[in-house]
Motif scaffolding. Structure first.
Motif, PDB file in Angstrom:
ATOM      1  N   ILE A   1      -2.225  10.195 -33.507  1.00  0.00           N
ATOM      2  CA  ILE A   1      -2.084  10.557 -31.716  1.00  0.00           C
ATOM      3  C   ILE A   1      -0.833   9.615 -31.816  1.00  0.00           C
ATOM      4  O   ILE A   1      -0.654   8.749 -32.346  1.00  0.00           O
ATOM      5  CB  ILE A   1      -3.147  10.657 -30.691  1.00  0.00           C
ATOM      6  CG1 ILE A   1      -2.379  10.331 -29.153  1.00  0.00           C
ATOM      7  CG2 ILE A   1      -3.661   8.596 -31.317  1.00  0.00           C
ATOM      8  CD1 ILE A   1      -3.531  10.155 -28.177  1.00  0.00           C
ATOM      9  N   CYS A   2       0.579   9.348 -30.427  1.00  0.00           N
ATOM     10  CA  CYS A   2       1.238   8.782 -31.249  1.00  0.00           C
ATOM     11  C   CYS A   2       1.486   7.641 -29.484  1.00  0.00           C
ATOM     12  O   CYS A   2       1.219   8.278 -28.686  1.00  0.00           O
ATOM     13  CB  CYS A   2       2.371   9.351 -31.428  1.00  0.00           C
ATOM     14  SG  CYS A   2       4.174   8.381 -30.892  1.00  0.00           S
ATOM     15  N   ILE A   3       1.089   6.464 -30.157  1.00  0.00           N
ATOM     16  CA  ILE A   3       1.137   5.567 -29.172  1.00  0.00           C
ATOM     17  C   ILE A   3       2.234   4.484 -29.003  1.00  0.00           C
ATOM     18  O   ILE A   3       2.651   3.062 -29.797  1.00  0.00           O
ATOM     19  CB  ILE A   3      -0.447   4.445 -29.065  1.00  0.00           C
ATOM     20  CG1 ILE A   3      -1.587   6.265 -29.242  1.00  0.00           C
ATOM     21  CG2 ILE A   3      -0.589   3.960 -27.978  1.00  0.00           C
ATOM     22  CD1 ILE A   3      -2.684   4.790 -29.472  1.00  0.00           C
ATOM     23  N   SER A   4       2.512   4.350 -27.765  1.00  0.00           N
ATOM     24  CA  SER A   4       3.671   2.911 -27.366  1.00  0.00           C
ATOM     25  C   SER A   4       3.709   2.125 -26.695  1.00  0.00           C
ATOM     26  O   SER A   4       2.844   2.372 -25.993  1.00  0.00           O
ATOM     27  CB  SER A   4       5.120   3.359 -27.670  1.00  0.00           C
ATOM     28  OG  SER A   4       4.487   4.248 -26.417  1.00  0.00           O
TER      29      SER A   4
ATOM     30  N   TYR B   1      -0.875   7.237 -34.895  1.00  0.00           N
ATOM     31  CA  TYR B   1      -2.505   6.567 -35.196  1.00  0.00           C
ATOM     32  C   TYR B   1      -3.017   7.951 -35.926  1.00  0.00           C
ATOM     33  O   TYR B   1      -3.305   9.523 -35.396  1.00  0.00           O
ATOM     34  CB  TYR B   1      -2.773   6.022 -34.635  1.00  0.00           C
ATOM     35  CG  TYR B   1      -2.039   4.838 -33.911  1.00  0.00           C
ATOM     36  CD1 TYR B   1      -2.721   3.648 -34.735  1.00  0.00           C
ATOM     37  CD2 TYR B   1      -1.501   4.781 -33.173  1.00  0.00           C
ATOM     38  CE1 TYR B   1      -2.158   2.163 -34.651  1.00  0.00           C
ATOM     39  CE2 TYR B   1      -0.552   2.962 -32.677  1.00  0.00           C
ATOM     40  CZ  TYR B   1      -1.245   2.903 -33.562  1.00  0.00           C
ATOM     41  OH  TYR B   1      -0.098   1.450 -33.061  1.00  0.00           O
ATOM     42  N   GLY B   2      -3.973   7.639 -36.766  1.00  0.00           N
ATOM     43  CA  GLY B   2      -5.411   8.499 -36.510  1.00  0.00           C
ATOM     44  C   GLY B   2      -5.782   8.760 -35.546  1.00  0.00           C
ATOM     45  O   GLY B   2      -6.344   7.903 -35.652  1.00  0.00           O
TER      46      GLY B   2
ATOM     47  N   VAL C   1       1.379   4.582 -23.686  1.00  0.00           N
ATOM     48  CA  VAL C   1       2.240   4.960 -23.590  1.00  0.00           C
ATOM     49  C   VAL C   1       1.435   5.995 -25.196  1.00  0.00           C
ATOM     50  O   VAL C   1       1.645   5.613 -25.844  1.00  0.00           O
ATOM     51  CB  VAL C   1       3.419   5.117 -23.337  1.00  0.00           C
ATOM     52  CG1 VAL C   1       3.921   7.105 -22.907  1.00  0.00           C
ATOM     53  CG2 VAL C   1       3.796   4.486 -22.973  1.00  0.00           C
ATOM     54  N   LEU C   2       0.508   7.394 -24.617  1.00  0.00           N
ATOM     55  CA  LEU C   2       0.225   7.641 -25.807  1.00  0.00           C
ATOM     56  C   LEU C   2       0.216   9.607 -25.642  1.00  0.00           C
ATOM     57  O   LEU C   2       0.492  10.063 -24.551  1.00  0.00           O
ATOM     58  CB  LEU C   2      -1.770   8.462 -24.865  1.00  0.00           C
ATOM     59  CG  LEU C   2      -2.215   7.525 -25.952  1.00  0.00           C
ATOM     60  CD1 LEU C   2      -1.975   6.290 -25.005  1.00  0.00           C
ATOM     61  CD2 LEU C   2      -3.376   7.407 -25.445  1.00  0.00           C
ATOM     62  N   ARG C   3       1.454  10.201 -26.757  1.00  0.00           N
ATOM     63  CA  ARG C   3       1.837  11.743 -26.301  1.00  0.00           C
ATOM     64  C   ARG C   3       1.262  11.899 -28.109  1.00  0.00           C
ATOM     65  O   ARG C   3       1.226  11.439 -27.830  1.00  0.00           O
ATOM     66  CB  ARG C   3       3.500  11.314 -26.635  1.00  0.00           C
ATOM     67  CG  ARG C   3       4.050  10.242 -25.684  1.00  0.00           C
ATOM     68  CD  ARG C   3       5.816  10.084 -25.978  1.00  0.00           C
ATOM     69  NE  ARG C   3       6.359   9.407 -24.816  1.00  0.00           N
ATOM     70  CZ  ARG C   3       6.569   8.384 -25.480  1.00  0.00           C
ATOM     71  NH1 ARG C   3       5.943   7.819 -25.953  1.00  0.00           N
ATOM     72  NH2 ARG C   3       7.563   7.652 -24.521  1.00  0.00           N
ATOM     73  N   LYS C   4       1.864  13.455 -27.550  1.00  0.00           N
ATOM     74  CA  LYS C   4       1.479  13.829 -29.365  1.00  0.00           C
ATOM     75  C   LYS C   4       2.550  13.543 -30.127  1.00  0.00           C
ATOM     76  O   LYS C   4       3.661  13.124 -30.377  1.00  0.00           O
ATOM     77  CB  LYS C   4       2.147  15.417 -29.030  1.00  0.00           C
ATOM     78  CG  LYS C   4       1.310  16.276 -28.404  1.00  0.00           C
ATOM     79  CD  LYS C   4       1.868  18.115 -27.890  1.00  0.00           C
ATOM     80  CE  LYS C   4       1.044  18.593 -26.959  1.00  0.00           C
ATOM     81  NZ  LYS C   4       1.270  19.863 -26.959  1.00  0.00           N
TER      82      LYS C   4
ATOM     83  N   ASN D   1     -11.750   8.267 -32.134  1.00  0.00           N
ATOM     84  CA  ASN D   1     -11.526   6.876 -31.766  1.00  0.00           C
ATOM     85  C   ASN D   1     -10.367   6.170 -32.892  1.00  0.00           C
ATOM     86  O   ASN D   1      -9.860   7.027 -33.089  1.00  0.00           O
ATOM     87  CB  ASN D   1     -12.446   5.944 -32.090  1.00  0.00           C
ATOM     88  CG  ASN D   1     -13.152   5.888 -30.743  1.00  0.00           C
ATOM     89  OD1 ASN D   1     -13.802   5.793 -30.190  1.00  0.00           O
ATOM     90  ND2 ASN D   1     -15.076   5.659 -32.021  1.00  0.00           N
ATOM     91  N   VAL D   2      -9.372   5.857 -32.419  1.00  0.00           N
ATOM     92  CA  VAL D   2      -8.554   5.109 -32.722  1.00  0.00           C
ATOM     93  C   VAL D   2      -8.572   3.885 -33.250  1.00  0.00           C
ATOM     94  O   VAL D   2      -8.834   2.605 -32.248  1.00  0.00           O
ATOM     95  CB  VAL D   2      -6.749   5.669 -31.724  1.00  0.00           C
ATOM     96  CG1 VAL D   2      -6.032   4.795 -33.101  1.00  0.00           C
ATOM     97  CG2 VAL D   2      -7.142   6.705 -32.006  1.00  0.00           C
ATOM     98  N   LYS D   3      -7.961   3.426 -34.472  1.00  0.00           N
ATOM     99  CA  LYS D   3      -8.208   1.708 -35.036  1.00  0.00           C
ATOM    100  C   LYS D   3      -6.733   1.165 -34.814  1.00  0.00           C
ATOM    101  O   LYS D   3      -5.791   1.638 -35.158  1.00  0.00           O
ATOM    102  CB  LYS D   3      -8.296   1.668 -35.907  1.00  0.00           C
ATOM    103  CG  LYS D   3     -10.526   1.853 -36.181  1.00  0.00           C
ATOM    104  CD  LYS D   3     -10.739   1.140 -37.285  1.00  0.00           C
ATOM    105  CE  LYS D   3     -12.282   1.490 -37.725  1.00  0.00           C
ATOM    106  NZ  LYS D   3     -12.201   1.165 -38.687  1.00  0.00           N
ATOM    107  N   MET D   4      -6.326   0.005 -33.628  1.00  0.00           N
ATOM    108  CA  MET D   4      -5.049  -0.611 -33.446  1.00  0.00           C
ATOM    109  C   MET D   4      -5.655  -1.550 -32.871  1.00  0.00           C
ATOM    110  O   MET D   4      -6.610  -2.495 -32.484  1.00  0.00           O
ATOM    111  CB  MET D   4      -4.509   0.283 -32.471  1.00  0.00           C
ATOM    112  CG  MET D   4      -4.361   0.590 -31.316  1.00  0.00           C
ATOM    113  SD  MET D   4      -3.564   0.950 -30.221  1.00  0.00           S
ATOM    114  CE  MET D   4      -2.380   0.692 -29.634  1.00  0.00           C
TER     115      MET D   4
END
Length: 90
Positions: free
Chosen positions: A47-50, A59-60, A82-85, A66-69
């Motif tokens: 997933i692409c997160i900005s 991010y994987g 913002v979450l995108r494809k 879940n995503v670890k960030m």
């Protein structure tokens, strides 16, 4: 003088559907145990997160979704993400 729960009990509230509930004298609802999640393993999904209007990062996503960030949030502030494809070039 303060009014205690015993002095005003039972407090009956009537709902729009006609049902009634006695809030002060009702028995406590037992907490439900949360079942343990299986151990998470990283998948091929991304997933692409900005952060705010910043540069997007891929991010994987693990098997639990879940995503670890890392997030740093100063006191009395806010941020948005913002979450995108995921894009191919990131």
């Amino acid at each position: 003088m303060a009014i205690t729960a015993k002095e005003i009990a039972p407090l009956v509230i009537k709902a729009r559907d006609g049902s009634q509930r006695t809030f002060i004298t009702d028995e406590k609802v037992e907490d439900k145990a949360i079942p343990p999640l299986p151990e998470a393993k990283l998948t091929e999904r991304k997933i692409c997160i900005s952060e705010e209007d910043g540069a997007p990062l891929n991010y994987g996503i693990d098997t639990n979704g879940n995503v670890k960030m890392k997030i740093t949030l100063p006191a009395m502030s806010y941020k948005w993400y913002v979450l995108r494809k995921p894009s191919e070039e990131s």
